[in-house]
Design a protein around this motif. Structure first.
Motif, PDB file in Angstrom:
ATOM      1  N   VAL A 138       0.850  -1.190   0.000  1.00 21.08           N
ATOM      2  CA  VAL A 138       0.000   0.000   0.000  1.00 21.08           C
ATOM      3  C   VAL A 138       0.883   1.236   0.000  1.00 21.08           C
ATOM      4  CG1 VAL A 138      -1.627   1.367   1.369  1.00 21.08           C
ATOM      5  CG2 VAL A 138      -1.947  -1.100   1.151  1.00 21.08           C
ATOM      6  N   LEU A 139       0.527   2.214  -0.836  1.00 18.13           N
ATOM      7  CA  LEU A 139       1.211   3.502  -0.862  1.00 18.13           C
ATOM      8  C   LEU A 139       0.386   4.508  -0.065  1.00 18.13           C
ATOM      9  CD1 LEU A 139       3.311   5.594  -2.017  1.00 18.13           C
ATOM     10  CD2 LEU A 139       1.697   5.923  -3.909  1.00 18.13           C
ATOM     11  N   SER A 140       1.069   5.324   0.733  1.00 18.92           N
ATOM     12  CA  SER A 140       0.396   6.399   1.465  1.00 18.92           C
ATOM     13  C   SER A 140       1.179   7.698   1.278  1.00 18.92           C
ATOM     14  CB  SER A 140       0.284   6.062   2.947  1.00 18.92           C
ATOM     15  OG  SER A 140       1.573   5.987   3.549  1.00 18.92           O
ATOM     16  N   CYS A 141       0.436   8.795   1.164  1.00 22.89           N
ATOM     17  CA  CYS A 141       1.048  10.117   1.026  1.00 22.89           C
ATOM     18  C   CYS A 141       0.422  11.032   2.059  1.00 22.89           C
ATOM     19  CB  CYS A 141       0.831  10.690  -0.375  1.00 22.89           C
ATOM     20  SG  CYS A 141       1.495   9.669  -1.699  1.00 22.89           S
ATOM     21  N   SER A 170      -0.709  13.829  -3.662  1.00 23.85           N
ATOM     22  CA  SER A 170      -1.025  12.920  -4.771  1.00 23.85           C
ATOM     23  C   SER A 170       0.113  11.933  -4.958  1.00 23.85           C
ATOM     24  CB  SER A 170      -1.265  13.698  -6.073  1.00 23.85           C
ATOM     25  OG  SER A 170      -0.143  14.485  -6.402  1.00 23.85           O
ATOM     26  N   GLY A 171      -0.246  10.744  -5.392  1.00 23.95           N
ATOM     27  CA  GLY A 171       0.764   9.725  -5.635  1.00 23.95           C
ATOM     28  C   GLY A 171       0.152   8.505  -6.302  1.00 23.95           C
ATOM     29  N   THR A 183       4.951  10.683  -7.222  1.00 16.69           N
ATOM     30  CA  THR A 183       4.269  11.529  -6.244  1.00 16.69           C
ATOM     31  C   THR A 183       4.268  12.980  -6.709  1.00 16.69           C
ATOM     32  OG1 THR A 183       6.309  11.930  -4.998  1.00 16.69           O
ATOM     33  CG2 THR A 183       4.947  10.041  -4.320  1.00 16.69           C
ATOM     34  N   GLY A 184       3.298  13.731  -6.214  1.00 16.84           N
ATOM     35  CA  GLY A 184       3.216  15.166  -6.465  1.00 16.84           C
ATOM     36  C   GLY A 184       3.001  15.896  -5.163  1.00 16.84           C
ATOM     37  N   PRO A 216       1.103  24.650  -6.298  1.00 16.18           N
ATOM     38  CA  PRO A 216       1.132  23.279  -5.777  1.00 16.18           C
ATOM     39  C   PRO A 216       0.636  22.273  -6.803  1.00 16.18           C
ATOM     40  CG  PRO A 216      -0.703  24.489  -4.822  1.00 16.18           C
ATOM     41  CD  PRO A 216       0.117  25.491  -5.587  1.00 16.18           C
ATOM     42  N   VAL A 217       1.196  21.072  -6.759  1.00 12.93           N
ATOM     43  CA  VAL A 217       0.773  19.983  -7.628  1.00 12.93           C
ATOM     44  C   VAL A 217      -0.400  19.273  -6.953  1.00 12.93           C
ATOM     45  CG1 VAL A 217       1.441  17.822  -8.725  1.00 12.93           C
ATOM     46  CG2 VAL A 217       3.083  19.697  -8.572  1.00 12.93           C
ATOM     47  N   GLU A 218      -1.556  19.282  -7.609  1.00 17.08           N
ATOM     48  CA  GLU A 218      -2.759  18.699  -7.039  1.00 17.08           C
ATOM     49  C   GLU A 218      -2.909  17.220  -7.368  1.00 17.08           C
ATOM     50  OE1 GLU A 218      -4.780  20.032  -4.979  1.00 17.08           O
ATOM     51  OE2 GLU A 218      -4.252  22.151  -5.087  1.00 17.08           O
TER      52      GLU A 218
END
Length: 528
Positions: A138-141, A170-171, A183-184, A216-218
């Motif tokens: 699992v990826l979490s940001c 975001s990712g 990722t962003g 910012p990168v959304e």
């Protein structure tokens, strides 16, 4: 020699996305269902496996909807704060979600039991996603400026990515390489990480600098091939070539406000973007041109399209969930199978005297169930053809009654394409003057009404002008005898004058735009 009927020309309308096949496809997503939630809908995710249930995250709960009924089948509400990014695993059995306390939880969808808990983040977690290639990861940001990759069975952190300096909102794990993560962040960068080392392998600056600082990168999104990525910063989309070292190959802006969501269709040939301007844009990824636009009643926070492309779900700031549905068409394989079954049941196969039908497998006719040809091998079957009935105007043309043929296509229920195709045929036969001759005001009226109606239509404008010149030449000497005919001639004159005035304005505007664009191009060249 048989009479050949009049060929009706298609006369397609001028190109418009509204009438294009692309527009028709996206407009087939209709009958939207609106569901009111208690808080802004921040995430929508469709299950990759059938029946493609979708998770909707709003307030302190994640709800699972059934796509056929649009009804809630499961509700997961075991969160201490606002829930974020409910995501269903590829097999449709597990759900992962984060919340504003920094907690990440993995649930069993059927029992809604908490299976795993990850509590390493200290600030809100806005992204939780299962890896498409390694379902146990699992990826979490998080807003604590880090992104993490977790191992679900051992409940441990595999890798921590800490190169960002601001919120990571975001990712996405790569769908082509199990070790890559995109990722962003609000630090205006898009980064590509390797989970084996935890290092940033590539950094791309996605925000522009100005009086208000970095943008910012959304959202970020990676193509299934893993070679190209898309980022959204403010209203601007940027396309990144990962193979070329993260070079920005395209920057485009068709939204008036910040783009908040990105999504691909099933084969990644179309990119859907949703923004705070209440618009969803559909891009053709081969040209990155907008091929369709959808308007929503409120600013959009999240967007998703089902894997079978039958549903488009959008979550909005006012708590509204909109689900547009499309009735799926039978696939070509199903259609071919049905056709083959119909042919076999009808006995048509017998006429192929030992041959095989295209699209029907060999296995269907092998062994005992094989169909045997009927009759003698040398037998010939004669096909009977029915004579096609002629239209009324064709019957009149066949007997050289040109005036009656013209009258037959001047009726209200006849499409203009048919009327002007017959007029073109009369011109080819040198019979238009004959058809227009010796008409009183009653017979001349429908001719003039046709000309008045379509004189400004680009499909028929040239032909209308040719017919109008003949009518004016033939009936100018009798003008003033019928108020009805005089009025129609005046209407025709006014429409022609208005069209000429409009064309002049268009020409002036085009010239002004050409000068502005030429000036801008020359100034850009000078700066370089």
């Amino acid at each position: 020699m048989d009479y050949l009927p009049v060929v009706v020309q298609a006369h397609p309308r001028p190109f418009s996305s509204k009438h294009s096949s692309e527009g028709k496809y996206w407009r087939s997503f209709k009958n939207p269902v609106f569901v009111k939630e208690y808080a802004p809908v921040t995430s929508v995710h469709f299950s990759p496996s059938k029946p493609h249930r979708y998770a909707v995250t709003a307030a302190t709960r994640v709800q699972i909807y059934a796509p056929r009924t649009q009804k809630v089948t499961k509700t997961v509400s075991r969160f201490k704060d606002v829930a974020r990014s409910g995501c269903i695993r590829a097999d449709g059995k597990l759900l992962v979600a984060g919340d504003d306390t920094g907690l990440i939880q993995v649930f069993d969808i059927n029992s809604r039991a908490i299976l795993r808990t990850f509590d390493s983040h200290k600030q809100p977690v806005h992204v939780t996603k299962f890896s498409p290639l390694v379902p146990t990861q699992v990826l979490s940001c998080s807003d604590d400026t880090t992104a993490k990759m977790w191992d679900v069975p051992s409940q441990s952190c595999i890798s921590t990515f800490n190169s960002h300096t601001d919120y990571v909102r975001s990712g996405q794990p790569s769908s082509s390489n199990p070790h890559l993560v995109l990722t962003g962040s609000y630090d205006s960068t898009v980064r590509l990480f390797d989970s084996r080392s935890g290092n940033c392998e590539m950094a791309m600056s996605a925000g522009g600098s100005g009086s208000s600082g970095n943008v910012p990168v959304e959202q970020v999104l990676m193509f299934p091939s893993g070679t190209v990525a898309v980022s959204a910063a403010g209203p601007i989309l940027r396309i990144w070539d990962i193979v070329a070292g993260g070079r920005c190959v395209r920057a485009l802006s068709n939204h008036q406000k910040t783009v908040t969501s990105l999504a691909f269709d099933s084969n990644a040939s179309r990119l859907l973007t949703g923004g705070l301007d209440q618009m969803v844009k559909v891009y053709d990824v081969s040209t990155y041109k907008v091929v369709h636009t959808m308007r929503y009643p409120a600013p959009i926070l999240c967007l998703a399209i089902s894997p079978d492309e039958t549903h488009i779900a959008a979550g909005m700031t006012d708590g509204t969930l909109s689900v547009r549905r499309r009735q799926p068409k039978a696939s070509e394989s199903d259609a071919d199978a049905a056709l083959a079954k119909t042919i076999l049941q009808s006995g048509t196969y017998d006429s192929f005297l030992g041959g095989s039908l295209p699209g029907i497998g060999e296995g269907r006719v092998k062994g005992k169930g094989r169909a045997k040809p009927l009759g003698d091998v040398n037998e010939l079957r004669i096909e009977s053809r029915r004579t096609k009935k002629l239209k009324n105007y064709d019957k009149f043309l066949k007997s050289f009654k040109y005036s009656a043929a013209l009258d037959a296509v001047l009726k209200k229920n006849v499409p203009p394409t048919v009327a002007f195709s017959l007029i073109q045929e009369l011109i080819h036969r040198d019979g238009l003057r004959t058809a227009l001759s010796y008409r009183d005001d009653v017979l001349l009226e429908p001719v003039l009404r046709l000309l008045v109606k379509y004189v400004t239509d680009p499909r028929f404008g040239e032909l209308v002008c040719n017919v109008a010149s003949i009518v004016i030449e033939m009936y100018a000497p009798i003008l003033g005898q019928s108020p009805l005919i005089d009025g129609l001639f005046l209407r025709l004159r006014k429409k022609v004058i208005a069209e000429i005035r409009f064309q002049k304005e268009v020409t002036r505007t085009k010239g002004a735009l050409d000068m502005i664009l030429a000036s801008a191009a020359s100034s850009t060249t000078t700066v370089r």
